[in-house]
Design a protein around this motif. Structure first.
Motif, PDB file in Angstrom:
ATOM      1  N   VAL A   1       0.823  -1.203  -0.287  1.00 58.85           N
ATOM      2  CA  VAL A   1       0.123   0.118  -0.119  1.00 58.85           C
ATOM      3  C   VAL A   1       0.867   0.934  -0.077  1.00 58.85           C
ATOM      4  O   VAL A   1       0.825   2.040  -0.954  1.00 58.85           O
ATOM      5  CB  VAL A   1      -0.263   0.145   1.245  1.00 58.85           C
ATOM      6  N   ILE A   2       1.821   0.869   0.825  1.00 60.14           N
ATOM      7  CA  ILE A   2       2.649   2.571   1.210  1.00 60.14           C
ATOM      8  C   ILE A   2       3.494   2.678  -0.169  1.00 60.14           C
ATOM      9  O   ILE A   2       3.611   4.010  -0.965  1.00 60.14           O
ATOM     10  CB  ILE A   2       3.801   1.981   2.464  1.00 60.14           C
ATOM     11  N   GLY A   3       3.726   1.187  -1.094  1.00 57.54           N
ATOM     12  CA  GLY A   3       4.909   1.568  -2.731  1.00 57.54           C
ATOM     13  C   GLY A   3       3.636   2.134  -3.250  1.00 57.54           C
ATOM     14  O   GLY A   3       4.441   2.669  -4.130  1.00 57.54           O
ATOM     15  N   ASN A   4       1.958   1.844  -3.281  1.00 54.84           N
ATOM     16  CA  ASN A   4       1.751   2.082  -4.053  1.00 54.84           C
ATOM     17  C   ASN A   4       1.001   3.686  -4.160  1.00 54.84           C
ATOM     18  O   ASN A   4       0.792   4.121  -5.501  1.00 54.84           O
ATOM     19  CB  ASN A   4      -0.412   1.622  -4.266  1.00 54.84           C
ATOM     20  N   PHE A   5       1.199   4.130  -2.812  1.00 53.45           N
ATOM     21  CA  PHE A   5       0.940   5.593  -2.687  1.00 53.45           C
ATOM     22  C   PHE A   5       2.648   6.498  -2.788  1.00 53.45           C
ATOM     23  O   PHE A   5       1.914   7.368  -3.603  1.00 53.45           O
ATOM     24  CB  PHE A   5       1.249   6.081  -1.024  1.00 53.45           C
TER      25      PHE A   5
ATOM     26  N   GLU B   1      -6.127  15.930 -20.321  1.00 52.17           N
ATOM     27  CA  GLU B   1      -5.139  15.666 -20.676  1.00 52.17           C
ATOM     28  C   GLU B   1      -3.682  15.116 -19.925  1.00 52.17           C
ATOM     29  O   GLU B   1      -2.416  15.145 -20.506  1.00 52.17           O
ATOM     30  CB  GLU B   1      -5.222  17.240 -20.931  1.00 52.17           C
ATOM     31  N   LYS B   2      -3.991  16.126 -18.702  1.00 46.74           N
ATOM     32  CA  LYS B   2      -2.575  15.411 -17.728  1.00 46.74           C
ATOM     33  C   LYS B   2      -2.329  13.766 -18.113  1.00 46.74           C
ATOM     34  O   LYS B   2      -0.816  13.396 -17.809  1.00 46.74           O
ATOM     35  CB  LYS B   2      -2.181  16.273 -16.378  1.00 46.74           C
ATOM     36  N   MET B   3      -3.298  12.659 -17.600  1.00 41.18           N
ATOM     37  CA  MET B   3      -3.503  11.932 -17.509  1.00 41.18           C
ATOM     38  C   MET B   3      -3.206  10.745 -19.300  1.00 41.18           C
ATOM     39  O   MET B   3      -2.664   9.718 -18.547  1.00 41.18           O
ATOM     40  CB  MET B   3      -4.580  10.912 -17.098  1.00 41.18           C
ATOM     41  N   ARG B   4      -2.735  11.404 -20.005  1.00 45.33           N
ATOM     42  CA  ARG B   4      -2.131  10.907 -21.168  1.00 45.33           C
ATOM     43  C   ARG B   4      -1.520  10.566 -21.051  1.00 45.33           C
ATOM     44  O   ARG B   4      -1.467   8.906 -22.127  1.00 45.33           O
ATOM     45  CB  ARG B   4      -2.888  11.768 -22.297  1.00 45.33           C
ATOM     46  N   ASN B   5      -0.666  10.562 -20.758  1.00 42.09           N
ATOM     47  CA  ASN B   5       0.730  10.100 -21.373  1.00 42.09           C
ATOM     48  C   ASN B   5       1.652   9.402 -19.959  1.00 42.09           C
ATOM     49  O   ASN B   5       2.479   8.885 -20.054  1.00 42.09           O
ATOM     50  CB  ASN B   5       2.158  11.081 -21.466  1.00 42.09           C
ATOM     51  N   ILE B   6       0.402   9.280 -19.054  1.00 42.99           N
ATOM     52  CA  ILE B   6       0.800   8.338 -18.125  1.00 42.99           C
ATOM     53  C   ILE B   6       0.779   6.990 -17.550  1.00 42.99           C
ATOM     54  O   ILE B   6      -1.214   6.805 -17.849  1.00 42.99           O
ATOM     55  CB  ILE B   6       0.892   8.758 -16.958  1.00 42.99           C
ATOM     56  N   SER B   7       1.090   5.727 -18.186  1.00 46.61           N
ATOM     57  CA  SER B   7       0.531   4.195 -18.138  1.00 46.61           C
ATOM     58  C   SER B   7      -0.200   4.623 -16.382  1.00 46.61           C
ATOM     59  O   SER B   7       0.704   4.725 -15.596  1.00 46.61           O
ATOM     60  CB  SER B   7       0.806   3.914 -18.746  1.00 46.61           C
ATOM     61  N   GLY B   8      -0.872   3.252 -16.488  1.00 45.60           N
ATOM     62  CA  GLY B   8      -1.328   2.815 -15.384  1.00 45.60           C
ATOM     63  C   GLY B   8      -2.569   1.919 -15.237  1.00 45.60           C
ATOM     64  O   GLY B   8      -3.273   2.015 -16.625  1.00 45.60           O
ATOM     65  N   PHE B   9      -3.271   0.851 -14.754  1.00 45.44           N
ATOM     66  CA  PHE B   9      -4.406   0.348 -14.771  1.00 45.44           C
ATOM     67  C   PHE B   9      -5.471   0.516 -13.988  1.00 45.44           C
ATOM     68  O   PHE B   9      -6.149   0.142 -14.593  1.00 45.44           O
ATOM     69  CB  PHE B   9      -3.902  -1.417 -15.076  1.00 45.44           C
ATOM     70  N   GLY B  10      -5.507   1.512 -13.280  1.00 47.67           N
ATOM     71  CA  GLY B  10      -6.023   1.488 -11.858  1.00 47.67           C
ATOM     72  C   GLY B  10      -6.494   0.468 -11.576  1.00 47.67           C
ATOM     73  O   GLY B  10      -7.369   0.512 -10.898  1.00 47.67           O
ATOM     74  N   ILE B  11      -5.527  -0.440 -10.108  1.00 48.99           N
ATOM     75  CA  ILE B  11      -5.930  -1.322  -9.812  1.00 48.99           C
ATOM     76  C   ILE B  11      -4.482  -0.847  -9.109  1.00 48.99           C
ATOM     77  O   ILE B  11      -5.706  -1.376  -7.381  1.00 48.99           O
ATOM     78  CB  ILE B  11      -5.624  -2.454 -10.230  1.00 48.99           C
ATOM     79  N   GLY B  12      -4.227  -0.825  -8.526  1.00 46.28           N
ATOM     80  CA  GLY B  12      -3.084   0.111  -7.535  1.00 46.28           C
ATOM     81  C   GLY B  12      -4.001   0.542  -6.109  1.00 46.28           C
ATOM     82  O   GLY B  12      -3.950  -0.177  -5.171  1.00 46.28           O
TER      83      GLY B  12
ATOM     84  N   ILE C   1      -6.650  -2.261   3.104  1.00 47.54           N
ATOM     85  CA  ILE C   1      -6.714  -1.845   4.362  1.00 47.54           C
ATOM     86  C   ILE C   1      -8.155  -2.020   5.118  1.00 47.54           C
ATOM     87  O   ILE C   1      -8.055  -2.096   6.227  1.00 47.54           O
ATOM     88  CB  ILE C   1      -6.701  -0.121   4.172  1.00 47.54           C
ATOM     89  N   HIS C   2      -9.184  -1.978   4.237  1.00 48.70           N
ATOM     90  CA  HIS C   2     -10.795  -2.596   4.964  1.00 48.70           C
ATOM     91  C   HIS C   2     -10.396  -4.154   5.189  1.00 48.70           C
ATOM     92  O   HIS C   2     -11.229  -4.208   6.466  1.00 48.70           O
ATOM     93  CB  HIS C   2     -11.160  -2.768   3.605  1.00 48.70           C
ATOM     94  N   ARG C   3      -9.865  -4.753   5.163  1.00 46.81           N
ATOM     95  CA  ARG C   3      -9.859  -6.323   5.317  1.00 46.81           C
ATOM     96  C   ARG C   3      -8.584  -6.307   6.639  1.00 46.81           C
ATOM     97  O   ARG C   3      -8.914  -6.733   6.952  1.00 46.81           O
ATOM     98  CB  ARG C   3      -8.727  -6.924   4.425  1.00 46.81           C
TER      99      ARG C   3
END
Ligand code: ADP
Length: 499
Positions: free
Chosen positions: A395-399, A453-464, A472-474
């Motif tokens: 989690v810390i790594g993702n942040f 517009e700013k997000m266009r060139n930043i890769s990611g899958f939206g799962i982190g 955290i909920h668990r």
């Protein structure tokens, strides 16, 4: 007693004033004829009549209407009642169509009128003053609003959507009959919010609904997906979406939330599709893991063999290849975690550990891989907690990786860790692109990425962040963010400290 010294108005002046008054008509109380005695210009205009043709004639003869004789908006009946009761009678809305000579048609018009009796010396009604106002525009607007409401209701019914409205001051709650249907309750009875909440999965209630509610008060948007157990025991998934209405009288800085309203839909079928999709992702990720581990091993062997060769290009290329394999491995582990989570197979392995050390180690790794970034960490105290250290590290790594991804090198990233009541709070603050309020509630959803517009060139899958929030909920903790677009974001989590 002082005498009234005001001279009486001469009759002709009075007549002139009357004729200039807004829609007014004076009739004699001589039922059933109601002879017209005086009429204003405005009245003549709205009834398309001429003074010389109506004065001295009976009202009902000049303005015959075809309404039923017992209709209590009918002028003849109203005048008769005024004469009988000697009371003023208002007719708030009635329809009287106006004849248009040019087109030889009747135009639909709505009126509001007031009928005031004027008593003679014998205390009987000598005259009736009839004043009318054209309210066609208001009536049309009201009719349009009712029609729109009807159409909206039809649309929400067609989409099998339930609608709800929650008063935040008086805790009033209204929902459409579809709400009861979704919860497997009789649709003909109103349901209370407390009753509905009883059917929500207990963990979802605590770790999803309540944080979403708190966040909504802050961001203005309410959104969550939870499991419910209907009275017959059937498991269903629902999605709630809503907005907060603020007190408009206050200024923007201290606006107070007064209402929340929104919709609920049953998403059980799409959840089942997701399970199938997850199974596929799990299988594919699992199959990719083995060849990737082999590639990593081959790269390491090659790097070892060539380390003394003095060929800088080769060692540099192998280092880069190794980094790319690590990135891919992280991604695949992310997908595997995701599918384990969805199928309830993500197991926590709790142990006692020092959170400050874990943060230090995670930061050290990031500093090594991201030279040029400034990551500041100055812990308040050392704290030992009981949790799954690998998952909390994730989690810390993702942040941290988000803070690096969504901000510029020149701005520092600040990590904080400290005690807040009975909780440990860890936060990561960046001075990057920030997140709009409407996206803030959504970034913890699976596959959600802000579109800009700013997000266009930043890769990611939206799962982190989705994984982070589930982890955290668990742990029975809380996850959240504070952010301002263009200024930066703080992502934090809180975990209970068990002593
Ligand atoms: P990813 O970054 O791989 O897309 P995450 O789940 O980690 O996936 O984040 C979801 C979304 O939240 C991101 O796509 C981004 O739009 C937004 N986000 C996350 N962290 C930040 C941040 N520190 N600053 C701005 N936006 C962020």
């Amino acid at each position: 007693m002082s005498a009234d010294l005001t001279p009486a108005l001469p009759a002709d002046i009075f007549q002139m004033i009357f004729e200039k008054s807004p829609g007014s008509l004076l009739v004699r109380g001589d039922a059933p004829c109601f002879t017209i005695v005086a009429v204003s210009d405005a009245y003549l205009e709205i009834t398309s009549s001429k003074r010389e043709t109506i004065l001295g004639r009976g009202f009902c003869e000049v303005f015959p209407d075809d309404k039923a004789p017992y209709d209590d908006t009918n002028a003849r009946n109203v005048f008769t009642k005024v004469v009988e009761t000697r009371q003023k009678i208002d007719v708030p809305t009635y329809r009287f169509d106006v004849y248009d000579q040019e087109t030889d048609t009747y135009e639909i018009r709505y009126w509001s009128c007031c009928n005031t009796p004027i008593l003679g010396v014998d205390d009987e009604v000598a005259y009736i003053l009839n004043t009318v106002v054209d309210i066609t525009a208001e009536v049309r607007a009201k009719q349009a609003a009712i029609e729109n409401e009807g159409r909206l209701r039809l649309a929400t019914e067609a989409a099998h959507m339930a609608t709800w409205d929650l008063g935040l001051r008086d805790h009033s709650f209204i929902s459409s009959p579809r709400m009861a249907e979704i919860f497997g309750l009789p649709a003909d009875k109103p349901v209370s919010r407390e009753e509905l909440q009883r059917y929500v999965d207990a963990d979802d209630m605590k770790y999803v609904v309540l944080p979403a509610y708190r966040m909504a008060l802050h961001t203005g948007n309410y959104l969550y997906e939870v499991k419910i157990y209907r009275p017959d025991g059937e498991l269903r998934w629902i999605k709630t979406q809503g907005i907060v209405i603020y007190d408009s009288e206050r200024n923007n800085r201290e606006k107070a939330p007064v209402r929340m309203l929104g919709t609920v839909i049953d998403i059980t079928d799409s959840k089942r599709d997701e399970v199938r999709k997850n199974d596929f992702i799990a299988m594919a990720s699992h199959e990719l893991k083995t060849p990737l581990t082999s590639i990593k091993a081959y790269i390491q062997i090659l790097a070892k063999r060539l380390s003394g060769s003095g060929d800088g290009f080769v060692t540099n290329t192998l280092f880069r290849a190794s980094n790319q394999v690590d990135r891919m491995t992280d991604l695949i582990h992310g997908f595997l975690d995701l599918s384990r989570l969805e199928s309830g197979k993500l197991q926590l392995k709790p142990s006692d550990f020092d959170i400050t050390t874990l943060i230090d180690e995670t930061i050290a790794e990031f500093r090594l891989l991201n030279p040029g970034y400034t990551i500041l960490f100055d812990p308040d105290c050392r704290l030992t907690i009981k949790a799954d250290s690998e998952k909390i590290g994730q989690v810390i790594g993702n942040f941290l990786s988000n803070a690096l991804k969504y901000s510029d090198k020149e701005y520092p990233i600040t990590v904080k860790c400290g005690r807040e009541d009975d909780n440990l709070k860890v936060s990561v603050t960046d001075m990057g692109i920030g997140i709009r309020p409407k996206d803030q509630a959504r970034v913890f959803q699976r596959f959600y990425r802000v579109e800009s517009e700013k997000m266009r060139n930043i890769s990611g899958f939206g799962i982190g962040l989705y994984l982070a929030s589930e982890i955290i909920h668990r742990h029975k903790g809380e996850i959240g963010l504070e952010s301002e677009e263009g200024k930066g974001s703080t992502f934090y989590f809180k975990l209970p400290i068990l002593e």
